[in-house]
Write an enzyme that holds these catalytic residues in place. Structure first.
Site, PDB file in Angstrom:
ATOM      1  N   GLY A  49       0.791  -0.712  -0.016  1.00  0.00           N
ATOM      2  CA  GLY A  49       0.403  -0.035   0.039  1.00  0.00           C
ATOM      3  C   GLY A  49       0.743   1.274  -0.359  1.00  0.00           C
ATOM      4  N   GLY A  51      -1.179 -11.791  17.152  1.00  0.00           N
ATOM      5  CA  GLY A  51      -0.524 -13.243  17.793  1.00  0.00           C
ATOM      6  C   GLY A  51       0.653 -13.604  17.632  1.00  0.00           C
ATOM      7  N   TYR A  94     -14.609   2.160   9.708  1.00  0.00           N
ATOM      8  CA  TYR A  94     -13.513   2.462   9.464  1.00  0.00           C
ATOM      9  C   TYR A  94     -12.993   3.102  11.331  1.00  0.00           C
ATOM     10  CZ  TYR A  94      -8.563   4.275   8.037  1.00  0.00           C
ATOM     11  OH  TYR A  94      -7.658   4.468   8.315  1.00  0.00           O
ATOM     12  N   LYS A  96     -10.599   0.863  13.745  1.00  0.00           N
ATOM     13  CA  LYS A  96      -9.408   1.286  14.334  1.00  0.00           C
ATOM     14  C   LYS A  96     -10.024   1.709  16.197  1.00  0.00           C
ATOM     15  CE  LYS A  96      -7.046   1.064  10.254  1.00  0.00           C
ATOM     16  NZ  LYS A  96      -5.703   0.975  10.436  1.00  0.00           N
TER      17      LYS A  96
END
Ligand code: UDP
Length: 323
Positions: free
Chosen positions: A21, A113, A156, A160
């Site tokens: 990205g 994780g 979004y 977040k």
């Protein structure tokens, strides 16, 4: 076994999700320049391999096409995990509402994780959107925000906000070394021309002689940070011992109409402004208070608006001429 097979482990290894990205690819370049190895992970939903094609053949870089909302299997040691995967422009997360929620929720859980299992430092890309349509201006990190959870931007914003909560839970409960960066509007080369954000939208329209699509009356404000400044702030945060959220952005605030006027002047176009309806829940104002980043990271933006915009216009010009 290691992703970097047959290489001696002399360098630290970073995982960057959203690695193809806009921000993930710039962060990757910064990490490689600092002498780290990087494993980029991206499902290419809004990322593009064009952003990382210059890394082909780099022995310190690997790319894995994978959706981090699914379990992440990665052999070998990892020192840093940077979770930057997410659709990030309003039109992208309106088009992909459920993947946006999933990458903020399951993607954050899976990357946390991974960091826990490797004993790695973790940094999550959060956002000024956690402040919603803010009632405190400029926004300080201790402001809890004004977010509509069920509006179109909620997918979004709430993803977040959940991601920040999950990150703090791993920090408090598992004692993971975590950092949270709240990213304010950032621009520069490698933004997608068609991602709908105001910087590529206005520059693209101006370069093609089309009207600039100003939403509302253009009196809403944003504060634009050039990508290299943002990445430097994130790099410093990753190496700090600051576990609470830190705003990184450029406080140089302007109205969207002023921004449009600047783009018209700098591109020399004769485009006019075309006023369109304001999207639902579009924040009226936005400006980072960066006192914390200044004090804790000795960081502040260096690139002026004129320099950053000139470089971005050059990028889109060459992008358009190659099409
Ligand atoms: N905007 C605009 N025209 C466009 C795209 C965006 O006027 O073609 C406005 C939008 O309504 C918002 C601001 O520019 O007020 C910044 O929008 P962007 O999508 O870049 O990001 P946001 O800060 O809203 O997340």
């Amino acid at each position: 076994m290691d992703v970097f097979t047959n290489q001696k482990r002399t360098k630290k290894t970073c995982v960057v999700t959203g690695g193809a990205g806009f921000l993930g690819s710039h962060l990757t370049d910064r990490l490689l320049a600092a002498g780290y190895r990087v494993v980029g992970i991206d499902n290419l939903l809004t990322g593009n391999v064009r952003n990382i094609e210059h890394l082909a053949g780099n022995a310190d870089y690997r790319f894995i096409e994978h959706d981090v909302t699914n379990f992440i299997y990665l052999p070998g040691e990892v020192d840093f995990v940077f979770h930057f995967a997410s659709p990030a422009s309003p039109i992208d997360y309106l088009e992909y509402p459920i993947p946006t929620l999933k990458v903020g929720a399951h993607g954050t859980h899976n990357t946390l994780g991974l960091a826990k299992s490797k004993g790695a430092t973790y940094l999550i890309a959060s956002t000024s959107e956690v402040y919603g349509d803010p009632l405190v201006h400029p926004q300080t990190e201790d402001y809890w925000g004004n977010v509509n959870p069920i509006g179109p931007r909620g997918v979004y914003d709430e993803a977040k906000r959940f991601a920040e909560a999950m990150t703090m839970a791993y920090h408090r409960f598992h004692r993971l070394d975590t950092k949270i960066v709240r990213i304010f509007n950032t621009y520069g080369p490698r933004m997608r021309l068609e991602d709908g954000r105001v910087v590529p939208a206005f520059i693209g329209q101006a370069l093609e002689g089309k009207p600039l699509t100003v939403f509302g009356d253009g009196s809403q404000t944003r504060s634009f940070c050039f990508v290299s400044d943002l990445i430097e702030g994130i790099f410093r945060l990753a190496h700090s011992d600051c576990h609470d959220p830190v705003n990184i952005g450029n406080p140089n605030e302007m109205t969207i109409k002023q921004f449009g006027e600047a783009i018209i002047a700098k591109t020399g176009t004769d485009s006019q402004m075309d006023f369109r309806p304001l999207p639902v829940d579009d924040p009226q104002v936005r400006q980072p208070d960066i006192s914390k980043a200044k004090a804790l990271l000795d960081w502040q933006p260096k690139v002026t608006f004129d320099e950053g915009i000139a470089e971005t216009i050059r990028y889109f010009k060459s992008f358009l001429s190659a099409r």
